[in-house]
Design a protein around this motif. Structure first.
Motif, PDB file in Angstrom:
ATOM      1  N   LYS A  52       0.841  -1.208   0.000  1.00  0.00           N
ATOM      2  CA  LYS A  52       0.000   0.000   0.000  1.00  0.00           C
ATOM      3  C   LYS A  52       0.874   1.255   0.000  1.00  0.00           C
ATOM      4  CE  LYS A  52      -3.845   2.297   0.258  1.00  0.00           C
ATOM      5  NZ  LYS A  52      -4.630   2.483  -0.941  1.00  0.00           N
ATOM      6  N   ALA A  53       1.910   1.256   0.822  1.00  0.00           N
ATOM      7  CA  ALA A  53       2.825   2.405   0.855  1.00  0.00           C
ATOM      8  C   ALA A  53       3.503   2.585  -0.501  1.00  0.00           C
ATOM      9  CB  ALA A  53       3.865   2.214   1.958  1.00  0.00           C
ATOM     10  N   ALA A  54       3.911   1.486  -1.123  1.00  0.00           N
ATOM     11  CA  ALA A  54       4.557   1.566  -2.440  1.00  0.00           C
ATOM     12  C   ALA A  54       3.615   2.168  -3.467  1.00  0.00           C
ATOM     13  CB  ALA A  54       5.018   0.173  -2.878  1.00  0.00           C
ATOM     14  N   GLN A  55       2.351   1.787  -3.413  1.00  0.00           N
ATOM     15  CA  GLN A  55       1.362   2.343  -4.340  1.00  0.00           C
ATOM     16  C   GLN A  55       1.185   3.843  -4.131  1.00  0.00           C
ATOM     17  OE1 GLN A  55      -1.767  -0.375  -3.180  1.00  0.00           O
ATOM     18  NE2 GLN A  55      -1.630  -1.480  -5.129  1.00  0.00           N
ATOM     19  N   LEU A  56       1.072   4.246  -2.865  1.00  0.00           N
ATOM     20  CA  LEU A  56       0.917   5.670  -2.564  1.00  0.00           C
ATOM     21  C   LEU A  56       2.146   6.473  -2.998  1.00  0.00           C
ATOM     22  CD1 LEU A  56      -0.710   5.356   0.978  1.00  0.00           C
ATOM     23  CD2 LEU A  56      -1.836   6.126  -1.140  1.00  0.00           C
ATOM     24  N   HIS A  59       2.192   6.781  -6.767  1.00  0.00           N
ATOM     25  CA  HIS A  59       1.180   7.759  -7.169  1.00  0.00           C
ATOM     26  C   HIS A  59       1.679   9.190  -6.954  1.00  0.00           C
ATOM     27  CE1 HIS A  59      -2.804   9.339  -7.981  1.00  0.00           C
ATOM     28  NE2 HIS A  59      -2.720  10.059  -6.871  1.00  0.00           N
ATOM     29  N   SER A  60       2.527   9.366  -5.955  1.00  0.00           N
ATOM     30  CA  SER A  60       3.080  10.692  -5.647  1.00  0.00           C
ATOM     31  C   SER A  60       4.414  10.953  -6.343  1.00  0.00           C
ATOM     32  CB  SER A  60       3.243  10.841  -4.127  1.00  0.00           C
ATOM     33  OG  SER A  60       1.996  10.746  -3.495  1.00  0.00           O
ATOM     34  N   HIS A  61       4.776  10.091  -7.292  1.00  0.00           N
ATOM     35  CA  HIS A  61       5.985  10.238  -8.112  1.00  0.00           C
ATOM     36  C   HIS A  61       7.281   9.975  -7.344  1.00  0.00           C
ATOM     37  CE1 HIS A  61       3.338  11.815 -11.201  1.00  0.00           C
ATOM     38  NE2 HIS A  61       2.849  12.646 -10.284  1.00  0.00           N
ATOM     39  N   PHE A  62       7.217   9.241  -6.240  1.00  0.00           N
ATOM     40  CA  PHE A  62       8.411   8.838  -5.498  1.00  0.00           C
ATOM     41  C   PHE A  62       8.735   7.392  -5.883  1.00  0.00           C
ATOM     42  CE2 PHE A  62       6.537  12.114  -2.692  1.00  0.00           C
ATOM     43  CZ  PHE A  62       7.603  12.997  -2.664  1.00  0.00           C
ATOM     44  N   TYR A  63       9.184   7.206  -7.119  1.00  0.00           N
ATOM     45  CA  TYR A  63       9.333   5.877  -7.689  1.00  0.00           C
ATOM     46  C   TYR A  63      10.441   5.069  -7.017  1.00  0.00           C
ATOM     47  CZ  TYR A  63       6.582   8.309 -11.197  1.00  0.00           C
ATOM     48  OH  TYR A  63       5.631   9.055 -11.828  1.00  0.00           O
ATOM     49  N   ASP A  64      11.569   5.702  -6.720  1.00  0.00           N
ATOM     50  CA  ASP A  64      12.669   4.982  -6.069  1.00  0.00           C
ATOM     51  C   ASP A  64      12.242   4.441  -4.703  1.00  0.00           C
ATOM     52  OD1 ASP A  64      14.656   5.302  -8.076  1.00  0.00           O
ATOM     53  OD2 ASP A  64      15.051   7.337  -7.383  1.00  0.00           O
ATOM     54  N   ILE A  65      11.592   5.272  -3.923  1.00  0.00           N
ATOM     55  CA  ILE A  65      11.159   4.849  -2.591  1.00  0.00           C
ATOM     56  C   ILE A  65      10.048   3.799  -2.710  1.00  0.00           C
ATOM     57  CG2 ILE A  65      10.290   5.640  -0.353  1.00  0.00           C
ATOM     58  CD1 ILE A  65      11.357   8.451  -1.136  1.00  0.00           C
ATOM     59  N   SER A  66       9.217   3.938  -3.718  1.00  0.00           N
ATOM     60  CA  SER A  66       8.159   2.967  -3.976  1.00  0.00           C
ATOM     61  C   SER A  66       8.751   1.580  -4.244  1.00  0.00           C
ATOM     62  CB  SER A  66       7.322   3.423  -5.167  1.00  0.00           C
ATOM     63  OG  SER A  66       6.407   2.430  -5.545  1.00  0.00           O
ATOM     64  N   ILE A  67       9.793   1.541  -5.044  1.00  0.00           N
ATOM     65  CA  ILE A  67      10.453   0.268  -5.355  1.00  0.00           C
ATOM     66  C   ILE A  67      11.036  -0.349  -4.089  1.00  0.00           C
ATOM     67  CG2 ILE A  67      12.484  -0.707  -6.505  1.00  0.00           C
ATOM     68  CD1 ILE A  67      11.758   1.128  -8.900  1.00  0.00           C
ATOM     69  N   ALA A  68      11.616   0.479  -3.235  1.00  0.00           N
ATOM     70  CA  ALA A  68      12.171  -0.033  -1.974  1.00  0.00           C
ATOM     71  C   ALA A  68      11.070  -0.664  -1.122  1.00  0.00           C
ATOM     72  CB  ALA A  68      12.870   1.086  -1.211  1.00  0.00           C
ATOM     73  N   ARG A  69       9.912  -0.013  -1.029  1.00  0.00           N
ATOM     74  CA  ARG A  69       8.802  -0.566  -0.243  1.00  0.00           C
ATOM     75  C   ARG A  69       8.289  -1.862  -0.860  1.00  0.00           C
ATOM     76  NH1 ARG A  69       9.430  -0.255   4.241  1.00  0.00           N
ATOM     77  NH2 ARG A  69      11.447   0.377   3.564  1.00  0.00           N
ATOM     78  N   ALA A  70       8.213  -1.917  -2.196  1.00  0.00           N
ATOM     79  CA  ALA A  70       7.767  -3.148  -2.862  1.00  0.00           C
ATOM     80  C   ALA A  70       8.748  -4.285  -2.583  1.00  0.00           C
ATOM     81  CB  ALA A  70       7.623  -2.913  -4.363  1.00  0.00           C
ATOM     82  N   TYR A  71      10.038  -3.975  -2.590  1.00  0.00           N
ATOM     83  CA  TYR A  71      11.033  -5.002  -2.266  1.00  0.00           C
ATOM     84  C   TYR A  71      10.836  -5.506  -0.833  1.00  0.00           C
ATOM     85  CZ  TYR A  71      15.145  -7.140  -0.393  1.00  0.00           C
ATOM     86  OH  TYR A  71      15.973  -8.001   0.283  1.00  0.00           O
ATOM     87  N   TYR A  72      10.654  -4.587   0.111  1.00  0.00           N
ATOM     88  CA  TYR A  72      10.460  -5.010   1.503  1.00  0.00           C
ATOM     89  C   TYR A  72       9.202  -5.861   1.645  1.00  0.00           C
ATOM     90  CZ  TYR A  72      14.484  -2.764   3.504  1.00  0.00           C
ATOM     91  OH  TYR A  72      15.770  -2.442   3.813  1.00  0.00           O
ATOM     92  N   ALA A  73       8.174  -5.554   0.883  1.00  0.00           N
ATOM     93  CA  ALA A  73       6.976  -6.398   0.899  1.00  0.00           C
ATOM     94  C   ALA A  73       7.333  -7.824   0.481  1.00  0.00           C
ATOM     95  CB  ALA A  73       5.909  -5.814  -0.030  1.00  0.00           C
ATOM     96  N   MET A  74       8.110  -7.962  -0.590  1.00  0.00           N
ATOM     97  CA  MET A  74       8.519  -9.293  -1.038  1.00  0.00           C
ATOM     98  C   MET A  74       9.407  -9.980  -0.011  1.00  0.00           C
ATOM     99  SD  MET A  74       9.026  -9.034  -5.171  1.00  0.00           S
ATOM    100  CE  MET A  74      10.019  -7.541  -5.220  1.00  0.00           C
ATOM    101  N   LEU A  75      10.269  -9.221   0.634  1.00  0.00           N
ATOM    102  CA  LEU A  75      11.141  -9.787   1.659  1.00  0.00           C
ATOM    103  C   LEU A  75      10.311 -10.348   2.815  1.00  0.00           C
ATOM    104  CD1 LEU A  75      14.191 -10.078   2.499  1.00  0.00           C
ATOM    105  CD2 LEU A  75      13.816  -8.016   3.854  1.00  0.00           C
TER     106      LEU A  75
END
Length: 176
Positions: A52-56, A59-75
């Protein structure tokens, strides 16, 4: 000989959808299962929150941080699955990824792409955190978010199915 299985997200999602259309309500089973370890539930909840954080963030154009959150979700999903195998979870990301590959993606074809996604996610997170000359795009963020979402749903189904099998064995053992 060793066979190499390749299962893309394109292949895995129809399998998941077929399970859903067959009447499998994995969400209900996941929420109501008293057998899932609390550590697993917490990690899957952490994964959901990070998606959810990665999506938000995307959406707010913070793509690098979004990718980090998506990675942590997978971890977190990988950790929840490793807990099913009664594994002690390493503290280093590379060690978790290696253990996941050894216990899941190398043994179970359905998990093969997720071992790759986990490693790709770590590489992308490191690039996002430390390589300031190469910026992520919306497409990059969406790709990692979609992989994290699919991984979470697969893990929910897998853990629910594993727990149902254990429950059936315990019931049949009690009848002997």
């Amino acid at each position: 000989t060793t066979e190499i299985y390749t299962l893309s997200l394109h292949d895995a999602l129809p399998i998941f959808c077929a399970l859903m259309s067959a009447g499998t309500n994995i969400f209900r089973v996941f929420r109501s299962s008293p057998f899932m370890k609390s550590e697993q539930k917490q990690r899957l909840l952490n994964a959901k929150e990070n998606i959810k954080a990665a999506q938000l963030l995307a959406h707010s154009h913070f793509y690098d941080i979004s990718i980090a959150r998506a990675y942590y979700a997978m971890l977190y999903v990988a950790e929840a699955l490793l807990l099913e195998e009664a594994m002690a979870i390493p503290t280093q990301h590379e060690a978790i990824n290696s253990l996941f590959a050894e216990q899941f993606s190398e043994k179970r074809p359905l998990f093969q792409p997720y071992g790759i996604y986990l490693n790709n996610g770590l590489e992308a997170r490191l690039r996002a955190d430390y390589c300031h000359s190469e910026r992520a795009t919306l497409a990059d963020a969406k790709q990692h978010i979609n992989r994290a979402k699919a991984f979470l749903e697969l893990a929910k189904h897998y853990l629910s199915a594993e727990l149902a099998a254990v429950e059936r064995l315990e019931v049949s053992a009690g009848r002997m």
